[in-house]
Design a protein around this motif. Structure first.
Motif, mmCIF file in Angstrom:
data_model
loop_
_atom_site.group_PDB
_atom_site.id
_atom_site.type_symbol
_atom_site.label_atom_id
_atom_site.label_comp_id
_atom_site.label_asym_id
_atom_site.label_seq_id
_atom_site.Cartn_x
_atom_site.Cartn_y
_atom_site.Cartn_z
ATOM 1 N N ALA A 1 14.607 -63.731 55.600
ATOM 2 C CA ALA A 1 15.321 -63.862 56.876
ATOM 3 C C ALA A 1 16.501 -64.824 56.743
ATOM 4 O O ALA A 1 17.598 -64.560 57.252
ATOM 5 N N ARG A 2 16.277 -65.949 56.062
ATOM 6 C CA ARG A 2 17.351 -66.920 55.888
ATOM 7 C C ARG A 2 18.465 -66.366 54.994
ATOM 8 O O ARG A 2 19.638 -66.632 55.213
ATOM 9 N N HIS A 3 18.070 -65.588 53.991
ATOM 10 C CA HIS A 3 19.074 -64.979 53.109
ATOM 11 C C HIS A 3 19.948 -63.992 53.874
ATOM 12 O O HIS A 3 21.182 -63.991 53.732
ATOM 13 N N LEU A 4 19.329 -63.167 54.709
ATOM 14 C CA LEU A 4 20.099 -62.197 55.479
ATOM 15 C C LEU A 4 21.003 -62.889 56.486
ATOM 16 O O LEU A 4 22.146 -62.479 56.702
ATOM 17 N N ALA A 5 20.489 -63.976 57.086
ATOM 18 C CA ALA A 5 21.300 -64.703 58.067
ATOM 19 C C ALA A 5 22.514 -65.359 57.422
ATOM 20 O O ALA A 5 23.550 -65.538 58.062
ATOM 21 N N ALA A 6 22.365 -65.746 56.144
ATOM 22 C CA ALA A 6 23.448 -66.445 55.454
ATOM 23 C C ALA A 6 24.454 -65.500 54.813
ATOM 24 O O ALA A 6 25.474 -65.936 54.293
ATOM 25 N N THR A 7 24.168 -64.214 54.829
ATOM 26 C CA THR A 7 25.064 -63.246 54.198
ATOM 27 C C THR A 7 26.261 -62.987 55.095
ATOM 28 O O THR A 7 26.122 -62.566 56.243
ATOM 29 N N ALA B 1 10.841 -62.862 43.663
ATOM 30 C CA ALA B 1 11.359 -63.580 44.833
ATOM 31 C C ALA B 1 12.508 -64.492 44.442
ATOM 32 O O ALA B 1 13.486 -64.639 45.192
ATOM 33 N N GLU B 2 12.412 -65.097 43.262
ATOM 34 C CA GLU B 2 13.485 -65.971 42.793
ATOM 35 C C GLU B 2 14.771 -65.197 42.512
ATOM 36 O O GLU B 2 15.863 -65.756 42.530
ATOM 37 N N GLN B 3 14.614 -63.893 42.268
ATOM 38 C CA GLN B 3 15.783 -63.035 42.040
ATOM 39 C C GLN B 3 16.279 -62.383 43.333
ATOM 40 O O GLN B 3 17.176 -61.550 43.305
ATOM 41 N N ARG B 4 15.646 -62.770 44.446
ATOM 42 C CA ARG B 4 15.963 -62.208 45.762
ATOM 43 C C ARG B 4 15.724 -60.700 45.807
ATOM 44 O O ARG B 4 16.388 -59.979 46.562
ATOM 45 N N ARG B 5 14.788 -60.249 45.021
ATOM 46 C CA ARG B 5 14.370 -58.847 45.049
ATOM 47 C C ARG B 5 13.165 -58.787 45.988
ATOM 48 O O ARG B 5 12.010 -58.691 45.590
ATOM 49 N N PHE B 6 13.469 -58.880 47.281
ATOM 50 C CA PHE B 6 12.440 -59.126 48.272
ATOM 51 C C PHE B 6 11.448 -57.978 48.414
ATOM 52 O O PHE B 6 10.250 -58.203 48.573
ATOM 53 N N GLY B 7 11.935 -56.734 48.391
ATOM 54 C CA GLY B 7 11.024 -55.597 48.529
ATOM 55 C C GLY B 7 10.000 -55.515 47.412
ATOM 56 O O GLY B 7 8.789 -55.458 47.674
ATOM 57 N N PRO B 8 10.429 -55.500 46.134
ATOM 58 C CA PRO B 8 9.444 -55.488 45.041
ATOM 59 C C PRO B 8 8.540 -56.708 45.032
ATOM 60 O O PRO B 8 7.353 -56.602 44.694
ATOM 61 N N ALA B 9 9.069 -57.882 45.414
ATOM 62 C CA ALA B 9 8.227 -59.081 45.465
ATOM 63 C C ALA B 9 7.130 -58.911 46.501
ATOM 64 O O ALA B 9 5.955 -59.228 46.253
ATOM 65 N N ARG B 10 7.493 -58.395 47.660
ATOM 66 C CA ARG B 10 6.496 -58.188 48.714
ATOM 67 C C ARG B 10 5.419 -57.200 48.246
ATOM 68 O O ARG B 10 4.220 -57.393 48.513
ATOM 69 N N ASP B 11 5.850 -56.155 47.562
ATOM 70 C CA ASP B 11 4.903 -55.158 47.060
ATOM 71 C C ASP B 11 3.893 -55.810 46.114
ATOM 72 O O ASP B 11 2.686 -55.545 46.190
ATOM 73 N N CYS B 12 4.376 -56.673 45.229
ATOM 74 C CA CYS B 12 3.473 -57.372 44.298
ATOM 75 C C CYS B 12 2.480 -58.248 45.055
ATOM 76 O O CYS B 12 1.275 -58.238 44.771
ATOM 77 N N PHE B 13 2.966 -59.025 46.018
ATOM 78 C CA PHE B 13 2.078 -59.921 46.765
ATOM 79 C C PHE B 13 1.041 -59.128 47.565
ATOM 80 O O PHE B 13 -0.132 -59.525 47.641
#
Length: 369
Positions: free
Chosen positions: A180-186, A138-150
């Motif tokens: 969501a905040r990351h995508l909004a800020a892109t 999550a700290e690397q903004r690798r949201f998909g793999p982070a979600r899979d781990c959780f």
């Protein structure tokens, strides 16, 4: 190059000890136990206490000291992979590296610890590694793999009745907010996702995409003959060409910048004994390439499938995901699918448990764009 953060705010849900005095007492005890094990030349016991002390040091924000200590014992831990404290030491070192900003090294160590946990069925360690690795990702903004781990950590904790499942659920909620905040800020323009009916020209790409997703899901331990035969027989280009041409099937592809990244495959009029009564349709497959998970591709494909099934007169949409595909089970649960029991999928003489999930499809609304 290290990307060491300057403050704790940069980290994803970093744990803070609620009682520093108790933490320091535990550290002093671990230091004494480690010194005694060293004095007695008891390597295996030293590995156990070194892992404990390293973890406590990291909790006390002394991650550099923890990394130095645990790195000293890393060769011994790798020489004794069947000794559970060795794997816990790998996990502790991964966490120390994470908080030293060395996330690439942390990823390697988390993967190594997870492999040992699964190999030896160390379930307690497995859910810890998955949760902590998820925070690092999550700290690397690798949201998909982070979600899979959780999600995988949560599934194990739920099965064990572990109270830490609340921590996993909180991590998923916070991750969704961060994403969501990351995508909004892109500021960069994003290509538009196109959903469209599959065409004959798509058969080749659908075949390869399906093989890739199937193997990512089921071949986590490598390729064996049964899996290879299943892939080549069920996911060939002629199989998809026939499905596209069939009036009993409907396929929708998700296309991004001219590339297929996912698809949904419906079969009309097919029932299952465990599915609820009502005119049926089966969601045979809903596949999304791993780099595009967590971007609502699956949600939009599922919305298309439900709508298309309703248009065809179906009252119940059902599917049979693999019992160990925790991410898929959680996804359909969030989408209001109900579990109606176990079924078994056979291939190459092997039996694999699936769950029968179903949902009443609602009234037809505007097609998703």
């Amino acid at each position: 190059m290290n990307d060491a953060p300057a403050t704790d705010e940069t980290f994803f849900l970093r744990f803070t000890a609620p009682d520093l005095a108790a933490l320091h007492r535990d550290m002093a005890q671990a230091e004494r136990q480690l010194a005694q094990a060293r004095a007695e030349a008891d390597l295996l016991r030293a590995l156990d206490h070194a892992g404990d002390l390293g973890s406590l040091l990291t909790t006390d924000r002394q991650q550099e000291a923890a990394r130095a200590l645990l790195t000293e014992f890393l060769p011994a831990a790798r020489q004794h992979p069947a000794h559970e404290p060795s794997a816990w030491l790998l996990h502790a070192l991964a966490t120390a590296c994470q908080y030293c900003g060395e996330r690439a090294e942390a990823d390697v160590l988390f993967a190594e610890a997870l492999e040992l946990a699964r190999l030896h069925s160390w379930t307690q360690l497995e859910h810890y590694v998955l949760h902590h690795w998820g925070r690092c990702l999550a700290e690397q903004r690798r949201f998909g793999p982070a979600r899979d781990c959780f999600l995988k950590s949560l599934a194990i904790r739920q099965a064990l009745g572990d109270p830490r499942q609340a921590s996993s659920q909180r991590a998923l909620d916070v991750l969704a907010d961060h994403e969501a905040r990351h995508l909004a800020a892109t500021d960069m323009p994003q290509p538009t996702l196109l959903l469209r009916p599959a065409e004959p020209r798509d058969a080749l790409c659908l075949s390869v995409l399906a093989m890739q997703v199937f193997l990512d899901t089921y071949a986590t331990q490598g390729i064996r003959p049964a899996l290879a035969k299943e892939v080549l027989s069920s996911y060939s280009e002629p199989v998809f060409a026939a499905a596209i041409a069939s009036e009993a099937d409907a396929l929708c592809v998700a296309e991004l910048a001219g590339h297929l990244i996912g698809f949904a495959h419906l079969v009309f009029g097919v029932s299952h004994p465990l599915a609820p009564p009502g005119a049926p349709a089966e969601l045979l497959r809903l596949y999304v390439q791993e780099p595009f998970t967590g971007q609502r591709v699956g949600s939009r494909l599922l919305a298309w499938a439900e709508q298309r099934a309703a248009e065809a007169g179906a009252e119940q949409l059902w599917l049979t995901p693999w019992v160990h595909n925790h991410r898929a089970l959680a996804f359909y649960r969030r989408c209001a699918y109900q579990d109606h029991g176990a079924t078994h999928f056979m291939f190459e003489g092997e039996s694999h448990e699936n769950r029968v999930l179903a949902k009443a499809v609602g009234p037809i609304s505007a097609m998703p764009r």
